[in-house]
Design an enzyme around this catalytic site. Structure first.
Site, PDB file in Angstrom:
ATOM      1  N   GLU A 144      55.747   3.626  38.161  1.00 29.52           N
ATOM      2  CA  GLU A 144      56.300   3.640  38.406  1.00 29.52           C
ATOM      3  C   GLU A 144      55.357   4.954  39.376  1.00 29.52           C
ATOM      4  OE1 GLU A 144      60.584   2.370  38.488  1.00 29.52           O
ATOM      5  OE2 GLU A 144      60.500   3.979  37.574  1.00 29.52           O
ATOM      6  N   ASP A 187      65.108  -3.852  33.599  1.00 25.67           N
ATOM      7  CA  ASP A 187      65.986  -1.866  33.617  1.00 25.67           C
ATOM      8  C   ASP A 187      66.896  -2.371  33.135  1.00 25.67           C
ATOM      9  OD1 ASP A 187      64.965   0.374  34.254  1.00 25.67           O
ATOM     10  OD2 ASP A 187      65.222  -0.448  35.487  1.00 25.67           O
ATOM     11  N   GLU A 228      73.728   3.122  35.535  1.00 29.00           N
ATOM     12  CA  GLU A 228      72.488   3.395  36.889  1.00 29.00           C
ATOM     13  C   GLU A 228      72.888   1.686  37.292  1.00 29.00           C
ATOM     14  OE1 GLU A 228      68.824   3.811  35.923  1.00 29.00           O
ATOM     15  OE2 GLU A 228      68.017   2.858  38.315  1.00 29.00           O
TER      16      GLU A 228
END
EC number: 3.2.1.131
Lengths: 750, 750
Positions: free
Chosen positions: A309, A383, A411
């Site tokens: 990323e 993820d 998240e």
């Protein structure tokens, strides 16, 4: 004395509850509340707690244990427990054989406890009953102390104690995704705890409470800064600040670690490259590491997110992950430090199924990493989704210690306000059977490690390797592959908000992480009950109902967000709320449509041999199960299979109806949680009741939002009709698509 | 009872101090600590506090007053005070004539108190001594309640009370520069208090404590969002969130206001222009204001930063500030709302001395603003520098209500860690004599306002208009010009940090702002003493020494940062630390060199008639004084004069030597503060002692940094040698120039 004591017993609670000294229940105390125990318990057990005998001239760690006991017993018993030098009847002794002649004289079975384990024993000293908390090391004594206090907080009887405990995993770490500017990536509990601006001069007393809370769980390390890191954290000014935190944490057995930016030699050094083969680069890292250890002699090491990323890494110079990790390992080795190298990689050009890329990248490197490198692997291959199958690397790298990376912060699970207890998620992953050949017998007996084949593809395709206990937990605790290093990391949910974690119930996620890191075989349910008793009340009616609510909460979130193995359908960037329609982001695997692949004909990601063949990354029996429509557990169905809308599921409903059913079930569960909480009002103080009540209201509304938006979208894509009797979405699909968060919480680069 | 009470008196403090209930002194309670008073005071005054008589079925505001009294008396007296319906001997009565027949029967002199004033009186009821807190309105009763508690906290005797108080200023507001993303521009106390993400569902109990603290000072309004604003705060979602806060604040007399983005009709409306002459724009604002008042019936109004530092405004469409303000005023008028239009403007193209631009822009508009517009003017003509002369607009706009804008947060005064009490700064500004023709007599007697000339230039140049009390305070309280609206705003230093303001001593700046907003004639010293007694201890030895330290702290900061009238020498963007060398920013007036104009020949900004003639914006006697090297007070010297380095100052030292002397004096004062604080250790709890001790260490190091860097720079520019015996800077000028803050605190756009 008796008259006075009586008056105080009557009047004191009144004064404490009503005086300005009694603060609102704001959650600051976490599970270390030490509220006065019921009189029955106290009278039954007081004889075991007549005095406290701690080593003279204690180390800071033993002083912390003694002080925690004093504090805890004062609160739990409502009176001071005398600190004695000699062990009378009912004494509570703490210490190591080295620090306490009394402990040494007891000849306790400390041999198998290692450096962090402890015993809690009912003993006799000179014919008098006593209790000993003993260990080989001071930190073991502190851990035992917290265990002992937990016995009291959960109202266990203090008789015939014969407790032994030692951690199953060596590194039990929090990962803070905290930025130097005070923001926290994926943080929903306020700013970073670390007040870099005022450090090193000012050491907020809260740092000590953070250390106490972690030590109470056995967490023994903390990575202070974000994996998306800033090289400035390695400059002298920040090293001094980090050293100040390390000093606060040291007595509590917590070592500090830093995320290291791979390109630091360029950014804060004067070098033109960060190539791991460049001798100047290697020298720069050695000098930097030496500088760190000069300030922090027990520094733990580096966590690295490389070539992932947008982060820099060894591949920028054509080198492998192993070469990059090994360079840092070389610098750290003389000091006893470790490298934790993250396996979370996926390419911006590689067209391979994202779920396969970490395995493809790292599995071939097995055996190439230096002996002080651990590979840190997220629990699932994408993820931290509400549900993922376990990561195929677990079990597939017998020669490379794999650490687990769990996410504690939510998240993808409703940030701070949704009540989602992640214990069942962790448990599901740890209990997953890799069906890899087991080394358990050899490891347990300490025998040499037999030679085994590294590549899962060469195993035979029989179920015989299943059911032998080769679970993910046994990978993580090192017993399956006889790893010499082991670790578990949790991405922290801790911030500067008064309640630490953004909500009271989020504290349970910190708690369950720490407890499972110590012992991956504990059950999520028993941990939930333990936490509830310590945090609220031990009243059985409350604990039973609240624990059930917690235990069902994760499945509820799966149902209202991404049922049946769906994943990654959330809004772009902020990861809050539904956005299954997103299809126009430049990298294919950023788009929810990449994951659900829904169209008129069906839905799901074909990861069988006919599709991306991600199943082949698992041991053959697992691959066989996941690859089969008939055998796959339905909760993973659409993760591995693309199926027509009219596919018949195990309930007898067709897929479309089952999907709608699960969305409805998720919303219904949240409504049930609201009802449960309302019934529990008599057991909870007004502040914490109101907080949870408000948050459940938010969760109910947003569960409905997820359900309605998802159904509206899949209805349009599929052309299916709503099953009879199903409530239509409240708004149009256009409405849901138009919802935006110009500025959400916890985004990177904040 | 006596025996029990005795035991409790002995044992209770022990338990409270040592029990888990006793929290560390973390500053959360601010000045509302209600610690138990000494026995002597209690026995001397207990007869006045035998019972509390509050109105039956109280309004939320009266209930808040009653509850605050209960809470306060419980803490201060160490026991519950009975709540009675009838007034016996020693009763404490609260209420209005309307809510309490007992109060009505006392026939108190409430006529002059207005809507917010109160009396606190020793009275007799049926021959029995009692005390009354009475007002015309419920909020007056709450204010009186806090005043009464302050009497106790500062240990005043409760005899022969005959207190009357009413505020001198109508709008007493905090301005929060809080962004919707939770960051706070120029905030050094953590994130914004407003948890927009969880609002409106969750109302943090802290919001109530915020309201209590403000009400205790008489603050009656709060602008929730940054003047550098985001139009989203005017969308329906945020209006609902703001309404939730307004509901929490309402019982405490606090109205909410919003900063309004002038271009909102374009950004969140569907319009293509925000031209104030466009009927659609006017309609949009009317509808928007109607929408706000529907949700918040007592909404206060808008604060606007327009055509300033990149913010949109009426000049974007060729309209004047008055036209822009009046358009918003028109929308607000039907609802009783006000516009506060900021005068803080300077152009990115206008070459005029920045110190002159606000006056040049606004003074000609006097009389053109609608009657519900106030012009909000910073205390000085530049921007909250450690010292500035008073803003020349004060006194120069007799037909336009001018509000004062003070800065409470220490943007230019060392952020959270430097101990700088701003009371003396506020006092200096409020006491400044504008020397404008006085209307005081007429205003005080309520007579018609005589016609006066608006433009200062036409006044005669005699000192006769000085010394008549035409101070800035009399502009602000409206008496000088008979303003129908008055106001004072303070840019808040409040954040989510546990201690609210980033440090304990910063709480004093919130406190002094509030107290002076209520009564601009109070002294900074008496307020400091009051605050110290309420926050720490009333011990005279402590209060005297700590008050002196506070009172000298602001001059210390002036000395070590910008002595002798220097200003704006701080680092770019972050505004922390010295950077007098900065010269390359694109706008001239962003550069420190623009302000100090130092070269080989001299230093200072010539604002006399020979220079920019900024002096001419003041009334002629002031202009005469500021314009004369001989008459100007030396603390403003280099603000108005460019002087050679060998200019002889009043001390006999040449300017260069005097400059160095003052830098040294500033550092010395900080070292004296450290010594004072060390001596006060016995009076302060360990937590608050350690915090201030750590912060003073930071301040000492940074005072030295300011001093060394500034001297190093000016030495190089001037070519002067260090006077004999003066310590040379610790590092080279290059070192100081190289210090950078890649990411500081509180910057805009954060």
């Amino acid at each position: 004395m008796r008259v006075g004591a009586l008056w105080c017993r009557l009047i004191l609670p009144l004064l404490i509850l009503s005086s300005p000294f009694s603060r609102a229940e704001d959650g600051y105390d976490l599970w270390l509340r030490y509220q006065e125990l019921p009189a029955e318990w106290r009278s039954a057990n007081a004889k075991s707690l007549r005095s406290l005998v701690a080593p003279q001239n204690p180390s800071p760690t033993l002083a912390a244990a003694r002080d925690e006991l004093s504090r805890g017993l004062r609160g739990l018993l409502g009176e001071e427990v005398r600190l004695n030098e000699k062990a009378g009847r009912g004494a509570l002794l703490i210490g190591t054989p080295a620090s306490s002649p009394l402990i040494a004289g007891l000849d306790l079975p400390l041999g198998d406890l290692g450096n962090e384990g402890y015993v809690i024993r009912s003993v006799e000293i000179g014919g008098r009953a006593a209790t000993a908390i003993a260990a080989n090391s001071d930190i073991g004594v502190l851990y035992g102390t917290f265990h002992f206090l937990r016995l009291l907080q959960t109202r266990q009887p203090l008789v015939d104690l014969a407790i032994e405990s030692r951690p199953s995993v060596q590194l039990r770490l929090l990962n803070h995704w905290d930025n130097l500017d005070g923001s926290v990536e994926r943080g929903y509990a306020g700013q970073s705890l670390w007040d870099w601006w005022k450090l090193p001069d000012y050491r907020d007393p809260r740092y000590t409470d953070y250390a106490r809370a972690n030590a109470s769980l056995g967490i023994n390390g903390t990575v202070l800064n974000n994996v998306n890191t800033n090289a400035n954290s390695l400059t002298p000014g920040y090293i001094a600040k980090t050293a100040a935190l390390a000093e606060v944490f040291r007595p509590y057995g917590i070592r500090v670690y830093l995320s290291a930016r791979f390109s630091a030699p360029v950014e804060i050094g004067s070098l033109e490259t960060a190539d791991p083969r460049d001798p100047a680069v290697r020298d720069w890292w050695k000098a930097k590491v030496d500088e760190i250890y000069k300030a922090i002699p027990d520094f733990g090491g580096f966590l690295v997110k490389a070539n992932s990323e947008g982060q820099p890494g060894p591949q920028d110079y054509g080198r492998s992950h192993a070469e990059g990790a090994n360079m840092l390992a070389e610098a750290l080795r003389p000091h006893g430090g470790a490298v934790m190298w993250r396996a979370f990689v996926y390419s911006d050009v590689n067209p391979e199924d994202r779920a396969k890329q970490a395995y493809s990248e790292f599995q071939p490197l097995d055996g190439q990493f230096a002996d002080n490198v651990l590979l840190q692997v997220k629990n699932g291959p994408i993820d931290f989704q509400p549900r993922e199958p376990f990561h195929p690397l677990f079990g597939a790298m017998p020669s490379t210690p794999l650490m687990m990376e769990f996410q504690i912060t939510k998240e993808y699970l409703g940030f701070a306000t949704h009540l989602v207890y992640v214990g069942p998620l962790y448990e599901e992953v740890l209990d997953a059977d890799t069906c890899q050949p087991s080394l358990l017998v050899g490891a347990a007996a300490g025998r040499d490690r037999p030679q085994i084949e590294a590549n899962g593809r060469s195993y035979n395709n029989e179920e015989s390797s299943c059911g032998n206990g080769a679970t993910v937990a046994r990978v993580i605790d090192g017993s399956l592959h006889n790893y010499s290093r082991t670790g578990v990391a949790g991405v922290a949910n801790i911030g500067r908000d008064r309640n630490w974690s953004g909500s009271i119930f989020n504290q349970a996620n910190w708690y369950v992480f720490g407890r499972l890191a110590w012992n991956p075989d504990l059950g999520a349910q028993e941990i939930a009950e333990e936490w509830l008793k310590m945090t609220f009340t031990a009243d059985k009616q409350f604990v039973d109902a609240a624990a059930e609510m917690m235990m069902r909460s994760r499945e509820a979130a799966v149902d209202y967000m991404t049922p049946l193995g769906l994943a990654h359908l959330m809004g772009t960037d902020h990861h809050y709320g539904p956005a299954p329609w997103v299809s126009e982001l430049p990298q294919p695997e950023w788009n929810p449509v990449y994951y659900h692949r829904a169209d008129k004909n069906g839905i799901g990601f074909d990861r069988t041999a006919e599709g991306s063949d991600a199943v082949a990354q698992y041991a053959p029996p697992v691959a066989g199960r996941f690859g089969s429509r008939a055998k796959i557990p339905e909760e993973y169905l659409l993760w591995f299979h693309h199926l027509p809308w009219d596919y018949t599921t195990s309930s007898g409903r067709i897929l479309w109806e089952e999907l709608v059913h699960r969305y409805d079930r998720g919303v219904g569960e949240v409504e049930a949680m609201q009802a449960t909480w309302a019934e529990l009002k008599p057991f909870v103080d007004p502040e914490r009741f109101a907080e949870t009540d408000s948050f459940l209201r938010i969760q109910q509304r947003e569960a409905r939002w997820w359900r309605d938006a998802s159904i509206a979208y899949f209805r349009e894509v599929s052309g299916c009709k709503l099953p009879a009797g199903v409530r239509p979405p409240e708004h149009s699909l256009e409405h849901y698509r138009s919802i935006s968060f110009p500025r959400s919480l916890g985004q990177p680069g904040g």
